[in-house]
Design a protein around this motif. Structure first.
Motif, PDB file in Angstrom:
ATOM      1  N   LEU A 115       8.545   7.991 -14.330  1.00 12.49           N
ATOM      2  CA  LEU A 115       7.997   9.185 -14.963  1.00 12.49           C
ATOM      3  C   LEU A 115       7.411   8.957 -16.343  1.00 12.49           C
ATOM      4  CD1 LEU A 115      10.876  11.586 -13.904  1.00 12.49           C
ATOM      5  CD2 LEU A 115       8.624  11.367 -12.836  1.00 12.49           C
ATOM      6  N   ASP A 116       7.756   7.842 -16.977  1.00 12.21           N
ATOM      7  CA  ASP A 116       7.238   7.586 -18.331  1.00 12.21           C
ATOM      8  C   ASP A 116       7.447   6.117 -18.657  1.00 12.21           C
ATOM      9  OD1 ASP A 116       6.028   8.114 -20.735  1.00 12.21           O
ATOM     10  OD2 ASP A 116       7.710   9.217 -21.601  1.00 12.21           O
ATOM     11  N   ALA A 158      -1.454  10.400 -15.131  1.00 10.99           N
ATOM     12  CA  ALA A 158      -0.728  10.129 -16.379  1.00 10.99           C
ATOM     13  C   ALA A 158      -0.899   8.683 -16.814  1.00 10.99           C
ATOM     14  CB  ALA A 158       0.756  10.452 -16.195  1.00 10.99           C
ATOM     15  N   HIS A 177       0.742   9.615 -20.994  1.00 14.28           N
ATOM     16  CA  HIS A 177       1.644  10.722 -21.296  1.00 14.28           C
ATOM     17  C   HIS A 177       2.653  10.810 -20.155  1.00 14.28           C
ATOM     18  CE1 HIS A 177      -0.377  13.216 -18.258  1.00 14.28           C
ATOM     19  NE2 HIS A 177      -1.521  12.773 -18.764  1.00 14.28           N
ATOM     20  N   PRO A 178       3.812  11.453 -20.375  1.00 14.73           N
ATOM     21  CA  PRO A 178       4.817  11.528 -19.308  1.00 14.73           C
ATOM     22  C   PRO A 178       4.286  12.253 -18.074  1.00 14.73           C
ATOM     23  CG  PRO A 178       5.765  12.142 -21.430  1.00 14.73           C
ATOM     24  CD  PRO A 178       4.289  12.062 -21.642  1.00 14.73           C
ATOM     25  N   CYS A 179       4.787  11.859 -16.928  1.00 16.98           N
ATOM     26  CA  CYS A 179       4.479  12.535 -15.673  1.00 16.98           C
ATOM     27  C   CYS A 179       5.483  13.671 -15.507  1.00 16.98           C
ATOM     28  CB  CYS A 179       4.569  11.562 -14.503  1.00 16.98           C
ATOM     29  SG  CYS A 179       4.278  12.309 -12.884  1.00 16.98           S
ATOM     30  N   GLU A 180       5.003  14.894 -15.586  1.00 13.85           N
ATOM     31  CA  GLU A 180       5.890  16.052 -15.548  1.00 13.85           C
ATOM     32  C   GLU A 180       6.224  16.423 -14.101  1.00 13.85           C
ATOM     33  OE1 GLU A 180       7.185  17.298 -18.176  1.00 13.85           O
ATOM     34  OE2 GLU A 180       5.951  16.345 -19.716  1.00 13.85           O
ATOM     35  N   ARG A 224      -0.252  12.873  -9.675  1.00 14.10           N
ATOM     36  CA  ARG A 224       0.087  13.222 -11.064  1.00 14.10           C
ATOM     37  C   ARG A 224       0.465  11.962 -11.843  1.00 14.10           C
ATOM     38  NH1 ARG A 224       4.503  17.310 -10.635  1.00 14.10           N
ATOM     39  NH2 ARG A 224       3.123  18.022  -8.971  1.00 14.10           N
ATOM     40  N   GLN A 225       1.198  11.059 -11.216  1.00  8.52           N
ATOM     41  CA  GLN A 225       1.536   9.777 -11.847  1.00  8.52           C
ATOM     42  C   GLN A 225       0.277   9.009 -12.236  1.00  8.52           C
ATOM     43  OE1 GLN A 225       3.918   7.605  -8.999  1.00  8.52           O
ATOM     44  NE2 GLN A 225       5.605   7.468 -10.435  1.00  8.52           N
ATOM     45  N   LEU A 234       9.318  18.661 -11.506  1.00  3.13           N
ATOM     46  CA  LEU A 234      10.476  19.535 -11.384  1.00  3.13           C
ATOM     47  C   LEU A 234      11.389  18.975 -10.301  1.00  3.13           C
ATOM     48  CD1 LEU A 234       8.721  23.036 -11.436  1.00  3.13           C
ATOM     49  CD2 LEU A 234       9.931  21.922 -13.332  1.00  3.13           C
TER      50      LEU A 234
END
Length: 240
Positions: free
Chosen positions: A199-200, A68, A206-209, A64-65, A211
């Motif tokens: 994360l950003d 992004a 764009h930010p890495c979302e 995901r990183q 949880l």
């Protein structure tokens, strides 16, 4: 006749990506350097765990990183062993691929650990690949302040409980937190005091979302050269 890159053409480089703050700042510097074109990120994962070493970050979060950031990720898996042999075989296979693809440079986010730098260079040498260290020799306090001033956002994903309090796990690194670090804790955690998940920031499209998940305590035993056994306690914060 082999193709020779023009001196004015950016040289392809693969970046050794851990997912943390040092990697992010080093990548930021390489992306701004006209001598290089970052063609990929590569990250090593435990074959059994699917996680990044002492960071404890899952493969899917690193993927995901990379998405992004907008760079392809090459995941590298190696089995656990009692020594570095499995890791070294894994890296030899990858560096061999780099050599065949005409990639002659690999970048790292290391700052001042001489033995680690020498080890990385030793692994690269048989393949004619050169190590690049954008942050090398710089003061870690200044680097962390640069990192935060550039607008990067990073959370602590693992910490040494003998060095930092448990409540920092999962928290966002900040100037205020830096001021509370004990004197024997390196600002960038170069001695393993803590690890982060970025994360950003300016390298992200764009930010890495993510949880926040659970916290997990892990204890490790190791022997030093004097034969003494030591125990370390690390607290990991899961990110999903």
């Amino acid at each position: 006749m082999p193709h020779t890159l023009s001196s004015s053409r950016p040289r392809p480089i693969s970046f050794s990506w851990s997912g943390g703050k040092d990697s992010a700042l080093a990548l930021f510097h390489v992306l701004q350097d006209p001598r290089y074109e970052v063609v990929s990120l590569h990250t090593t994962f435990g074959e059994e765990t699917g996680r990044v070493g002492m960071h404890g970050v899952r493969l899917e979060v690193i993927e995901r990183q990379a998405a992004a950031i907008g760079l392809p990720l090459i995941p590298l898996f190696y089995p656990s062993s009692g020594d570095n042999a499995a890791f070294e075989r894994c890296m030899a296979d990858f560096y061999g691929d780099c050599q065949r693809q005409g990639i002659r440079h690999v970048a790292f986010g290391d700052i001042y650990l001489e033995e680690l730098r020498a080890y990385r260079e030793q692994l690269l040498r048989p393949f004619g690949v050169e190590a690049v260290f954008p942050l090398w020799g710089k003061a870690t306090d200044a680097l962390l302040r640069e990192f935060l001033a550039q607008g990067f956002v990073t959370a602590i994903c693992a910490l040494d409980l003998d060095k930092l309090p448990a409540q920092y796990a999962g928290e966002t690194l900040s100037f205020e937190m830096l001021e509370t670090f004990p004197p024997d804790v390196d600002a960038c955690g170069e001695h393993g005091e803590y690890h982060t998940l970025c994360l950003d920031g300016p390298i992200f499209k764009h930010p890495c979302e993510v949880l926040k998940g659970d916290k997990l305590l892990q204890e490790y035993s190791y022997r030093t050269s004097d034969g003494l056994e030591h125990r370390k306690r690390f607290l990991f914060h899961e990110f999903l």
